[in-house]
Write an enzyme that holds these catalytic residues in place. Structure first.
Site, PDB file in Angstrom:
ATOM      1  N   GLY A   1     -17.206  21.686   9.602  1.00 33.88           N
ATOM      2  CA  GLY A   1     -18.154  21.344  10.664  1.00 33.88           C
ATOM      3  C   GLY A   1     -19.321  22.322  10.668  1.00 33.88           C
ATOM      4  O   GLY A   1     -19.109  23.516  10.553  1.00 33.88           O
TER       5      GLY A   1
ATOM      6  N   VAL B   1     -27.387  36.287   3.370  1.00 33.34           N
ATOM      7  CA  VAL B   1     -26.665  36.418   2.087  1.00 33.34           C
ATOM      8  C   VAL B   1     -27.689  36.506   0.954  1.00 33.34           C
ATOM      9  O   VAL B   1     -27.620  37.396   0.097  1.00 33.34           O
ATOM     10  CB  VAL B   1     -25.699  35.221   1.871  1.00 33.34           C
ATOM     11  CG1 VAL B   1     -25.157  35.212   0.449  1.00 33.34           C
ATOM     12  CG2 VAL B   1     -24.554  35.270   2.882  1.00 33.34           C
TER      13      VAL B   1
ATOM     14  N   ARG C   1     -16.631  17.623   4.094  1.00 31.56           N
ATOM     15  CA  ARG C   1     -15.173  17.769   4.083  1.00 31.56           C
ATOM     16  C   ARG C   1     -14.738  17.223   2.709  1.00 31.56           C
ATOM     17  O   ARG C   1     -15.206  16.180   2.287  1.00 31.56           O
ATOM     18  CB  ARG C   1     -14.526  16.952   5.187  1.00 31.56           C
ATOM     19  CG  ARG C   1     -15.218  17.167   6.538  1.00 31.56           C
ATOM     20  CD  ARG C   1     -14.282  17.649   7.610  1.00 31.56           C
ATOM     21  NE  ARG C   1     -14.972  17.618   8.893  1.00 31.56           N
ATOM     22  CZ  ARG C   1     -15.005  18.642   9.739  1.00 31.56           C
ATOM     23  NH1 ARG C   1     -14.410  19.771   9.458  1.00 31.56           N
ATOM     24  NH2 ARG C   1     -15.625  18.542  10.888  1.00 31.56           N
TER      25      ARG C   1
ATOM     26  N   ASP D   1     -11.722  27.592   9.804  1.00 34.55           N
ATOM     27  CA  ASP D   1     -10.459  27.997   9.175  1.00 34.55           C
ATOM     28  C   ASP D   1     -10.068  27.118   7.989  1.00 34.55           C
ATOM     29  O   ASP D   1      -9.467  27.604   7.028  1.00 34.55           O
ATOM     30  CB  ASP D   1      -9.330  28.139  10.202  1.00 34.55           C
ATOM     31  CG  ASP D   1      -9.017  26.842  10.909  1.00 34.55           C
ATOM     32  OD1 ASP D   1      -9.834  25.902  10.831  1.00 34.55           O
ATOM     33  OD2 ASP D   1      -7.954  26.766  11.542  1.00 34.55           O
TER      34      ASP D   1
ATOM     35  N   THR E   1     -18.465  28.596  13.034  1.00 37.51           N
ATOM     36  CA  THR E   1     -17.949  27.444  13.793  1.00 37.51           C
ATOM     37  C   THR E   1     -18.299  27.641  15.267  1.00 37.51           C
ATOM     38  O   THR E   1     -18.290  28.774  15.743  1.00 37.51           O
ATOM     39  CB  THR E   1     -16.418  27.294  13.643  1.00 37.51           C
ATOM     40  OG1 THR E   1     -15.948  26.359  14.626  1.00 37.51           O
ATOM     41  CG2 THR E   1     -15.663  28.587  13.854  1.00 37.51           C
TER      42      THR E   1
ATOM     43  N   ASP F   1     -16.428  26.733  17.599  1.00 35.52           N
ATOM     44  CA  ASP F   1     -15.181  26.744  18.381  1.00 35.52           C
ATOM     45  C   ASP F   1     -14.655  28.127  18.748  1.00 35.52           C
ATOM     46  O   ASP F   1     -13.781  28.247  19.593  1.00 35.52           O
ATOM     47  CB  ASP F   1     -14.081  25.990  17.614  1.00 35.52           C
ATOM     48  CG  ASP F   1     -14.493  24.554  17.304  1.00 35.52           C
ATOM     49  OD1 ASP F   1     -15.225  23.973  18.123  1.00 35.52           O
ATOM     50  OD2 ASP F   1     -14.103  24.041  16.246  1.00 35.52           O
TER      51      ASP F   1
ATOM     52  N   ASP G   1     -12.648  29.963  17.097  1.00 32.24           N
ATOM     53  CA  ASP G   1     -11.190  29.924  16.932  1.00 32.24           C
ATOM     54  C   ASP G   1     -10.708  30.592  15.642  1.00 32.24           C
ATOM     55  O   ASP G   1      -9.630  30.270  15.145  1.00 32.24           O
ATOM     56  CB  ASP G   1     -10.703  28.457  16.959  1.00 32.24           C
ATOM     57  CG  ASP G   1     -11.313  27.619  15.843  1.00 32.24           C
ATOM     58  OD1 ASP G   1     -12.243  28.093  15.162  1.00 32.24           O
ATOM     59  OD2 ASP G   1     -10.868  26.475  15.652  1.00 32.24           O
TER      60      ASP G   1
ATOM     61  N   GLY H   1     -14.242  22.257  20.990  1.00 34.04           N
ATOM     62  CA  GLY H   1     -13.442  23.474  20.849  1.00 34.04           C
ATOM     63  C   GLY H   1     -12.173  23.267  20.048  1.00 34.04           C
ATOM     64  O   GLY H   1     -11.381  24.187  19.883  1.00 34.04           O
ATOM     65  N   ARG H   2     -11.956  22.022  19.619  1.00 35.52           N
ATOM     66  CA  ARG H   2     -10.713  21.665  18.915  1.00 35.52           C
ATOM     67  C   ARG H   2      -9.502  22.171  19.698  1.00 35.52           C
ATOM     68  O   ARG H   2      -9.392  21.874  20.874  1.00 35.52           O
ATOM     69  CB  ARG H   2     -10.735  22.189  17.482  1.00 35.52           C
ATOM     70  CG  ARG H   2     -11.846  21.494  16.680  1.00 35.52           C
ATOM     71  CD  ARG H   2     -11.539  21.405  15.238  1.00 35.52           C
ATOM     72  NE  ARG H   2     -11.355  22.722  14.654  1.00 35.52           N
ATOM     73  CZ  ARG H   2     -11.142  22.931  13.364  1.00 35.52           C
ATOM     74  NH1 ARG H   2     -11.082  21.917  12.551  1.00 35.52           N
ATOM     75  NH2 ARG H   2     -11.007  24.138  12.896  1.00 35.52           N
TER      76      ARG H   2
ATOM     77  N   ARG I   1     -14.677  23.393  53.008  1.00 30.91           N
ATOM     78  CA  ARG I   1     -15.637  24.435  53.381  1.00 30.91           C
ATOM     79  C   ARG I   1     -17.085  24.021  53.075  1.00 30.91           C
ATOM     80  O   ARG I   1     -17.996  24.831  53.056  1.00 30.91           O
ATOM     81  CB  ARG I   1     -15.270  25.781  52.759  1.00 30.91           C
ATOM     82  CG  ARG I   1     -15.508  25.930  51.310  1.00 30.91           C
ATOM     83  CD  ARG I   1     -15.287  27.372  50.886  1.00 30.91           C
ATOM     84  NE  ARG I   1     -15.420  27.535  49.455  1.00 30.91           N
ATOM     85  CZ  ARG I   1     -16.574  27.687  48.835  1.00 30.91           C
ATOM     86  NH1 ARG I   1     -17.692  27.698  49.525  1.00 30.91           N
ATOM     87  NH2 ARG I   1     -16.610  27.830  47.528  1.00 30.91           N
TER      88      ARG I   1
HETATM   89  P1  ADP Z   1     -13.569  23.908   9.009  1.00 26.94           P
HETATM   90  O1  ADP Z   1     -13.875  24.805   7.876  1.00 26.94           O
HETATM   91  O2  ADP Z   1     -14.749  23.724   9.932  1.00 26.94           O
HETATM   92  O3  ADP Z   1     -12.291  24.285   9.704  1.00 26.94           O
HETATM   93  P2  ADP Z   1     -12.152  21.702   7.701  1.00 26.94           P
HETATM   94  O4  ADP Z   1     -10.836  22.020   8.295  1.00 26.94           O
HETATM   95  O5  ADP Z   1     -12.541  20.263   7.610  1.00 26.94           O
HETATM   96  O6  ADP Z   1     -13.367  22.432   8.422  1.00 26.94           O
HETATM   97  O7  ADP Z   1     -12.164  22.314   6.214  1.00 26.94           O
HETATM   98  C1  ADP Z   1     -13.301  22.208   5.405  1.00 26.94           C
HETATM   99  C2  ADP Z   1     -12.909  21.981   3.978  1.00 26.94           C
HETATM  100  O8  ADP Z   1     -12.159  23.120   3.494  1.00 26.94           O
HETATM  101  C3  ADP Z   1     -11.983  20.802   3.706  1.00 26.94           C
HETATM  102  O9  ADP Z   1     -12.668  19.575   3.649  1.00 26.94           O
HETATM  103  C4  ADP Z   1     -11.397  21.176   2.355  1.00 26.94           C
HETATM  104  O10 ADP Z   1     -12.317  20.893   1.319  1.00 26.94           O
HETATM  105  C5  ADP Z   1     -11.258  22.686   2.477  1.00 26.94           C
HETATM  106  N1  ADP Z   1      -9.879  23.018   2.859  1.00 26.94           N
HETATM  107  C6  ADP Z   1      -9.273  22.831   4.045  1.00 26.94           C
HETATM  108  N2  ADP Z   1      -7.965  23.186   4.004  1.00 26.94           N
HETATM  109  C7  ADP Z   1      -7.721  23.579   2.729  1.00 26.94           C
HETATM  110  C8  ADP Z   1      -6.568  24.066   2.036  1.00 26.94           C
HETATM  111  N3  ADP Z   1      -5.374  24.186   2.657  1.00 26.94           N
HETATM  112  N4  ADP Z   1      -6.692  24.407   0.731  1.00 26.94           N
HETATM  113  C9  ADP Z   1      -7.890  24.293   0.103  1.00 26.94           C
HETATM  114  N5  ADP Z   1      -9.020  23.831   0.710  1.00 26.94           N
HETATM  115  C10 ADP Z   1      -8.948  23.487   1.990  1.00 26.94           C
END
Ligand code: ADP
Length: 319
Positions: free
Chosen positions: A11, A23, A72, A103, A125, A127, A129, A170-171, A211
């Site tokens: 996201g 960077v 994604r 994450d 993010t 969120d 989190d 916020g998931r 009140r």
């Molecule tokens: P965010 O990074 O915002 O939490 P996602 O959970 O959709 O978003 O993760 C983003 C991308 O990271 C996923 O589409 C995938 O390509 C990669 N990813 C997520 N989980 C894994 C995993 N367990 N191993 C390898 N790549 C992952």
């Protein structure tokens, strides 16, 4: 290290652009070439990779979203997908990678690191989190967007003497709801980290009305339930006439706040320093306004914790 790559994944969040800028500029400052990987891990697998210059990141510090685009990519969760990514990086002579995301994106960075390709995670993010950092890039901007909306809804709530339920993102974390609720003066804040008691919510509304309160704002984190679902339950339990507002994706956009731009600049630059120092497999963060870094693998085993003192305070101030 002479060549590094940078990508944004998952996201999007406001502040990813200033992080990319940091960077690129920090690397070039240290005579390291930087390659932008477009479209997250999808672009990594397909080789959508271009060299970035100082001017490539000009005029983006104030823009929301990410100039590198995000995606994604289910394929990247497989070993084959990860191997394809590593081949692309090696084909371009890239020796280290900065991954800006949440994450899920960290899990991708962890997988690459475990296969011998050094990555550093930067928490991007809304969120808030991610374990190991008190703040994530985009959280402050999202909060400001939410309180702007809450302030506006409050005007209508007061004019019509109504109860408003506002659903925020916020998931599974309640941080946006908690901080925005505190900053926006919400009467009730519902977070996924604590079960709510409908009788207590109703009692608060009643005592406020007695009140002379003209309105009530209830903030519901999406991780609790939908705003509509909560309003239905509330109307079944009380006689309060309720309106619902789901803020949705406006929370992910917009120009990053000064706080997010500074945070993004510091974290992005630190990630480059770590790669130059030969430290892969790390994630950067901020604790007590100090830059920290920690093992990305360990970090993913930890859980982000909500600030319960703040939650207690929000309850005390909204009596
Ligand atoms: P965010 O990074 O915002 O939490 P996602 O959970 O959709 O978003 O993760 C983003 C991308 O990271 C996923 O589409 C995938 O390509 C990669 N990813 C997520 N989980 C894994 C995993 N367990 N191993 C390898 N790549 C992952």
């Amino acid at each position: 290290m002479k060549k590094i790559g940078v990508l944004t994944s998952g996201g999007d969040s406001p502040g990813m652009n200033p992080a990319i800028r940091a960077v690129v500029r920090k690397a070039i400052f240290h005579n390291v070439d930087v390659y932008g990987i477009y479209g997250g891990y999808t672009g990594l697998i397909s080789g959508n990779i271009k060299k970035l210059e100082l001017g490539s990141v000009g005029d983006i510090i104030h823009r929301g979203g990410t100039m590198l685009h995000s995606a994604r990519c289910p394929e990247f969760k497989t070993k084959e997908g990860q191997q394809k990514g590593i081949e692309q990086l090696r084909a371009h002579g890239i020796e280290g990678l900065v991954v800006i995301g949440g994450d899920g994106s960290y899990r991708g960075a962890k997988a690459l690191t475990e296969q011998g390709f050094p990555c550093v995670g930067v928490p991007g993010t809304i969120d808030n989190d991610i374990p190991g950092t008190e703040l994530t890039i985009g959280f402050d901007t999202a909060l400001n967007t939410v309180i702007d909306a809450v302030d506006k809804i409050r005007d209508t709530a007061t004019s019509h003497e109504r109860t408003f339920v506002i659903e925020v993102m916020g998931r599974n974390a309640g941080d946006i709801a908690l901080w925005a609720g505190l900053a926006g003066g919400a009467e009730t804040i519902l977070i996924p980290e604590e079960n709510y008691d409908m009788n207590e919510v109703a009692e608060r509304l009643r005592s406020g009305q007695e009140r002379g309160k003209k309105h009530s704002i209830i903030i519901v984190a999406e991780g609790v339930c939908s705003g509509y679902e909560f309003a239905k339950q509330l109307q079944e339990a009380t006689s309060f006439e309720t309106r619902v507002s789901v803020l949705g994706h406006i929370q992910r956009g917009g120009s990053p706040t000064a706080a997010d731009r500074v945070l993004a600049s510091r974290l992005g630059a630190r990630a480059v320093e770590l790669l130059i120092e030969g430290k892969g497999g790390r994630a950067v963060g901020m604790e007590k306004n100090q830059l920290v870094d920690y093992d990305i693998i360990e970090a993913l085993g930890k859980k982000h914790t909500l600030d319960f003192d703040l939650f207690k305070l929000s309850k005390e101030l909204s009596i």
